[in-house]
Design a protein around this motif. Structure first.
Motif, short mmCIF file in Angstrom:
data_model
loop_
_atom_site.label_atom_id
_atom_site.label_comp_id
_atom_site.label_asym_id
_atom_site.label_seq_id
_atom_site.Cartn_x
_atom_site.Cartn_y
_atom_site.Cartn_z
N PHE A 1 -1.93 7.32 -8.87
CA PHE A 1 -1.29 7.25 -10.17
C PHE A 1 -2.30 7.46 -11.30
O PHE A 1 -2.01 8.12 -12.30
N VAL A 2 -3.49 6.90 -11.11
CA VAL A 2 -4.52 7.03 -12.14
C VAL A 2 -5.03 8.46 -12.22
O VAL A 2 -5.19 9.03 -13.30
N ALA A 3 -5.29 9.06 -11.05
CA ALA A 3 -5.91 10.38 -11.02
C ALA A 3 -4.91 11.53 -11.12
O ALA A 3 -5.32 12.69 -11.27
N ALA A 4 -3.61 11.24 -11.05
CA ALA A 4 -2.60 12.30 -11.06
C ALA A 4 -2.71 13.23 -12.28
O ALA A 4 -2.67 14.45 -12.13
N PRO A 5 -2.85 12.70 -13.51
CA PRO A 5 -2.99 13.60 -14.66
C PRO A 5 -4.23 14.50 -14.56
O PRO A 5 -4.16 15.69 -14.88
N ALA A 6 -5.35 13.93 -14.11
CA ALA A 6 -6.56 14.74 -13.98
C ALA A 6 -6.40 15.79 -12.90
O ALA A 6 -6.85 16.93 -13.05
N LEU A 7 -5.74 15.43 -11.80
CA LEU A 7 -5.49 16.42 -10.74
C LEU A 7 -4.61 17.55 -11.26
O LEU A 7 -4.82 18.72 -10.93
N GLY A 8 -3.61 17.19 -12.06
CA GLY A 8 -2.74 18.22 -12.65
C GLY A 8 -3.51 19.16 -13.55
O GLY A 8 -3.31 20.38 -13.52
N VAL A 9 -4.41 18.60 -14.37
CA VAL A 9 -5.24 19.43 -15.25
C VAL A 9 -6.13 20.35 -14.42
O VAL A 9 -6.32 21.53 -14.74
N MET A 10 -6.69 19.83 -13.33
CA MET A 10 -7.59 20.62 -12.49
C MET A 10 -6.86 21.80 -11.85
O MET A 10 -7.41 22.90 -11.73
N LEU A 11 -5.62 21.59 -11.44
CA LEU A 11 -4.87 22.65 -10.76
C LEU A 11 -4.59 23.83 -11.68
O LEU A 11 -4.53 24.98 -11.21
N VAL A 12 -4.42 23.58 -12.97
CA VAL A 12 -4.08 24.68 -13.88
C VAL A 12 -5.28 25.18 -14.67
O VAL A 12 -5.20 26.21 -15.35
#
Length: 310
Positions: free
Chosen positions: A270-281
């Protein structure tokens, strides 16, 4: 001779010009901040605190500011910020709404008087390590990080501050005071307060920078900013009711340790989900990958440090 000098100048220019992380590589440390922070919290503070972090993390900034102010207030009064009734009395100065009526021991778990090595490690991670690395990251990425990365990073920074707003570890300060005298206990409280308020300010600055960039880009973004503020107010109220700051030790047995790591890893998504989303795009250009950046002579040691450390 002239050709040699020119070639050396070109080589130096190229090494300096390419010493910039690509947008995708710049996100890595923020992803690690989410995972490592929650796992380490679960290991040192138990599964309940790690679970609460996963619940609060996306809207933690205001809670961290309020509890940080309480901790600073306590330190200036030469008191340990122990939480509990002490915290509610602090709130009584600012609101007539009695939050203590809704506070339930179920959401805090059993309180026992224990000081552990893992607890000290967790305190050092939150209080001594995190403020330094997060301030350095903000200085390095002030004008370089994307809007989405600033938001993702603010969530990770909030998680670094949250453990001290859930378990105040006042018992550790008291144990230090019994061993070294009251000044040592006061210094413990002062360091805790300074850490919490520093991390809270870093996350607020990052969210403020992101909000400023959003509202300049599109009118619809204003709606998202307002919605985030509303959710933050609701989450802050709910978290202070159900997970108010308390000095709450947990069982430090193997069962609690394994449970804390497991829940910490789960909350880390839950904490890293936004950062993972940013990394993917995020694109790979301009800039270089992490391994090439670490070999760049034009980047300082602390710039390389904040590129990889959570």
């Amino acid at each position: 001779m002239g050709n040699t000098t020119t070639l050396a100048n070109i080589t130096t220019f190229n090494s300096t010009a390419t010493c910039a992380l690509s947008p995708r590589a710049r996100v890595l440390s923020s992803v690690l901040t989410g995972f490592v922070g929650t796992i380490f919290t679960g290991l040192s503070s138990g599964p309940l605190v790690a679970f609460m972090i996963g619940w609060i993390c996306w809207f933690a900034s205001l809670r961290n500011v309020l509890v940080g102010i309480y901790q600073v207030y306590s330190v200036f009064r030469l008191e340990l910020p122990e939480g509990g009734e002490h915290f509610f009395r602090f709130l009584d100065h600012f609101t007539r709404h009695d939050l203590r009526r809704w506070s339930d021991d179920f959401f805090r778990g059993a309180v026992v008087e224990k000081v552990s090595f893992l607890g000290w490690m967790g305190w050092m991670y939150t209080t001594l390590y995190s403020p330094i690395i997060q301030v350095l990251w903000l200085l390095e990425n002030w004008g370089k990080a994307s809007t989405g990365l600033k938001i993702a990073r603010a969530i990770g920074v909030g998680v670094a501050a949250l453990p001290s707003t859930l378990d105040t570890r006042a018992r550790y300060g008291e144990a230090l005071g019994r061993l070294c005298g009251w000044p040592a206990a006061w210094l413990f409280g002062a360091l805790t307060a300074a850490s919490t308020i520093t991390l809270a300010c870093v996350s607020v600055i990052e969210l403020g920078l992101a909000a400023h960039e959003l509202v300049k880009s599109a009118w619809v973004a204003i709606f998202y900013v307002i919605a985030y503020v509303v959710f933050t107010l609701v989450w802050t109220y709910g978290s202070l009711v159900f997970a108010s700051p308390h000095d709450e030790a947990k069982d430090v047995g193997i069962k609690s340790i394994l449970g804390g790591v497991a829940v910490g890893a789960f909350s880390g998504f839950f904490v890293a989900a936004p950062a993972l989303g940013v990394m993917l795009v995020a694109p790979d250009q301009p800039g270089v990958g992490l391994s090439a950046y670490l070999r760049c002579e034009g980047a300082t040691w602390w710039q390389k440090m904040v590129a990889i450390l959570p």
